[in-house]
Motif scaffolding. Structure first.
Motif, PDB file in Angstrom:
ATOM      1  N   VAL A 105      32.484  47.320  48.339  1.00 46.76           N
ATOM      2  CA  VAL A 105      33.628  47.994  48.954  1.00 46.76           C
ATOM      3  C   VAL A 105      34.730  46.979  49.260  1.00 46.76           C
ATOM      4  CG1 VAL A 105      34.376  49.308  50.974  1.00 46.76           C
ATOM      5  CG2 VAL A 105      32.199  49.836  49.874  1.00 46.76           C
ATOM      6  N   ILE A 106      34.351  45.821  49.799  1.00 45.40           N
ATOM      7  CA  ILE A 106      35.329  44.774  50.098  1.00 45.40           C
ATOM      8  C   ILE A 106      36.008  44.308  48.813  1.00 45.40           C
ATOM      9  CG2 ILE A 106      35.598  42.388  50.908  1.00 45.40           C
ATOM     10  CD1 ILE A 106      33.369  43.040  52.983  1.00 45.40           C
ATOM     11  N   CYS A 107      35.219  44.064  47.763  1.00 45.05           N
ATOM     12  CA  CYS A 107      35.798  43.619  46.478  1.00 45.05           C
ATOM     13  C   CYS A 107      36.778  44.643  45.932  1.00 45.05           C
ATOM     14  CB  CYS A 107      34.692  43.352  45.459  1.00 45.05           C
ATOM     15  SG  CYS A 107      33.786  41.833  45.776  1.00 45.05           S
ATOM     16  N   ALA A 108      36.415  45.927  46.012  1.00 43.87           N
ATOM     17  CA  ALA A 108      37.311  46.974  45.513  1.00 43.87           C
ATOM     18  C   ALA A 108      38.621  46.986  46.282  1.00 43.87           C
ATOM     19  CB  ALA A 108      36.618  48.333  45.604  1.00 43.87           C
ATOM     20  N   ILE A 110      40.049  44.470  47.903  1.00 44.49           N
ATOM     21  CA  ILE A 110      40.837  43.265  47.579  1.00 44.49           C
ATOM     22  C   ILE A 110      41.423  43.380  46.177  1.00 44.49           C
ATOM     23  CG2 ILE A 110      40.629  40.781  47.126  1.00 44.49           C
ATOM     24  CD1 ILE A 110      38.826  40.658  49.615  1.00 44.49           C
ATOM     25  N   GLU A 111      40.648  43.897  45.232  1.00 42.40           N
ATOM     26  CA  GLU A 111      41.153  44.083  43.873  1.00 42.40           C
ATOM     27  C   GLU A 111      42.325  45.063  43.869  1.00 42.40           C
ATOM     28  OE1 GLU A 111      39.657  45.928  39.601  1.00 42.40           O
ATOM     29  OE2 GLU A 111      38.166  45.305  41.062  1.00 42.40           O
ATOM     30  N   TYR A 112      42.220  46.130  44.656  1.00 42.11           N
ATOM     31  CA  TYR A 112      43.288  47.126  44.748  1.00 42.11           C
ATOM     32  C   TYR A 112      44.596  46.493  45.210  1.00 42.11           C
ATOM     33  CZ  TYR A 112      45.811  51.327  46.204  1.00 42.11           C
ATOM     34  OH  TYR A 112      46.755  52.312  46.354  1.00 42.11           O
ATOM     35  N   THR A 116      42.010  38.246  43.823  1.00 44.17           N
ATOM     36  CA  THR A 116      41.127  37.726  42.776  1.00 44.17           C
ATOM     37  C   THR A 116      39.665  37.818  43.210  1.00 44.17           C
ATOM     38  OG1 THR A 116      41.133  35.496  43.684  1.00 44.17           O
ATOM     39  CG2 THR A 116      42.892  36.046  42.106  1.00 44.17           C
ATOM     40  N   GLU A 117      38.779  37.571  42.265  1.00 44.71           N
ATOM     41  CA  GLU A 117      37.347  37.527  42.560  1.00 44.71           C
ATOM     42  C   GLU A 117      37.051  36.429  43.586  1.00 44.71           C
ATOM     43  OE1 GLU A 117      33.105  36.574  40.328  1.00 44.71           O
ATOM     44  OE2 GLU A 117      34.865  37.028  39.117  1.00 44.71           O
ATOM     45  N   ALA A 118      37.686  35.276  43.421  1.00 49.11           N
ATOM     46  CA  ALA A 118      37.483  34.162  44.358  1.00 49.11           C
ATOM     47  C   ALA A 118      37.917  34.549  45.768  1.00 49.11           C
ATOM     48  CB  ALA A 118      38.242  32.924  43.884  1.00 49.11           C
ATOM     49  N   ALA A 119      39.028  35.264  45.881  1.00 49.57           N
ATOM     50  CA  ALA A 119      39.503  35.706  47.195  1.00 49.57           C
ATOM     51  C   ALA A 119      38.518  36.685  47.824  1.00 49.57           C
ATOM     52  CB  ALA A 119      40.878  36.346  47.071  1.00 49.57           C
ATOM     53  N   ALA A 120      37.973  37.578  47.014  1.00 51.58           N
ATOM     54  CA  ALA A 120      37.003  38.546  47.522  1.00 51.58           C
ATOM     55  C   ALA A 120      35.751  37.840  48.023  1.00 51.58           C
ATOM     56  CB  ALA A 120      36.653  39.561  46.441  1.00 51.58           C
ATOM     57  N   LEU A 121      35.236  36.905  47.249  1.00 55.74           N
ATOM     58  CA  LEU A 121      34.019  36.190  47.645  1.00 55.74           C
ATOM     59  C   LEU A 121      34.251  35.343  48.899  1.00 55.74           C
ATOM     60  CD1 LEU A 121      32.631  35.209  44.146  1.00 55.74           C
ATOM     61  CD2 LEU A 121      31.816  37.018  45.670  1.00 55.74           C
ATOM     62  N   ALA A 122      35.420  34.732  48.999  1.00 60.14           N
ATOM     63  CA  ALA A 122      35.746  33.944  50.199  1.00 60.14           C
ATOM     64  C   ALA A 122      35.822  34.849  51.426  1.00 60.14           C
ATOM     65  CB  ALA A 122      37.058  33.194  49.999  1.00 60.14           C
ATOM     66  N   TYR A 123      36.413  36.002  51.277  1.00 67.31           N
ATOM     67  CA  TYR A 123      36.525  36.951  52.391  1.00 67.31           C
ATOM     68  C   TYR A 123      35.147  37.445  52.828  1.00 67.31           C
ATOM     69  CZ  TYR A 123      38.252  40.820  55.221  1.00 67.31           C
ATOM     70  OH  TYR A 123      38.517  41.681  56.256  1.00 67.31           O
TER      71      TYR A 123
END
Length: 152
Positions: A105-108, A110-112, A116-123
């Motif tokens: 859900v967080i990745c979706a 952030i992508e929206y 980036t993937e890196a930003a999602a993983l860091a968050y």
């Protein structure tokens, strides 16, 4: 090791492991899992009965419900789909979807927003750390750990 998978055509299972790359290629071609040449071909609902360590419903809601939750032969059920278990079944489970699928859900989100993937993983790492550190501090300040730590 993947021991079973299911789609609208049915379940395919092999207790010795399945060729994940071959299954991914099959689905990329738009073909059903039953077209795969190896493994036992079973009915759609048979995937619930396959013994495994981790069972992941990841496609549609209400796959697991009060009438079939007792058939699961797994140590962990990690919900990957949105609401794959009914409320009655969820009471029987170890790892509900709001825990297992929170990262998705967080990745979706952030992508929206163009992240980036890196930003999602860091968050995600930041959120986990923020939620876990207070619990670890509390654990350190109880029992055998108290003598070794300065606790508030």
């Amino acid at each position: 090791m993947l021991v079973a998978a299911s789609d609208a055509s049915g379940t395919i299972a092999d207790k010795y492991g399945m060729d994940l790359a071959a299954l991914i290629a099959l689905k990329a071609e738009g073909r059903p899992l039953h077209d795969h040449g190896r493994g036992r071909k079973l009915g759609v609902d048979a995937v619930i009965d396959i013994p495994c360590d981790i069972w992941i419903p990841a496609a549609r809601p209400d796959v697991i419900h009060a009438d079939n939750v007792a058939r699961l032969q797994t140590r962990i059920l990690a919900e990957g789909a949105n609401i794959p278990c009914s409320a009655e079944a969820e009471q029987e489970l170890v790892l509900p979807d709001f825990i297992a699928n929170a990262g998705g859900v967080i990745c979706a989100a952030i992508e929206y927003r163009g992240g980036t993937e890196a930003a999602a993983l860091a968050y995600i790492a930041e959120k986990i750390r923020a939620n876990i550190e207070p619990l670890l501090d509390e654990m350190r300040c109880t029992g055998a750990y108290r003598a070794k730590q300065r606790c508030r």
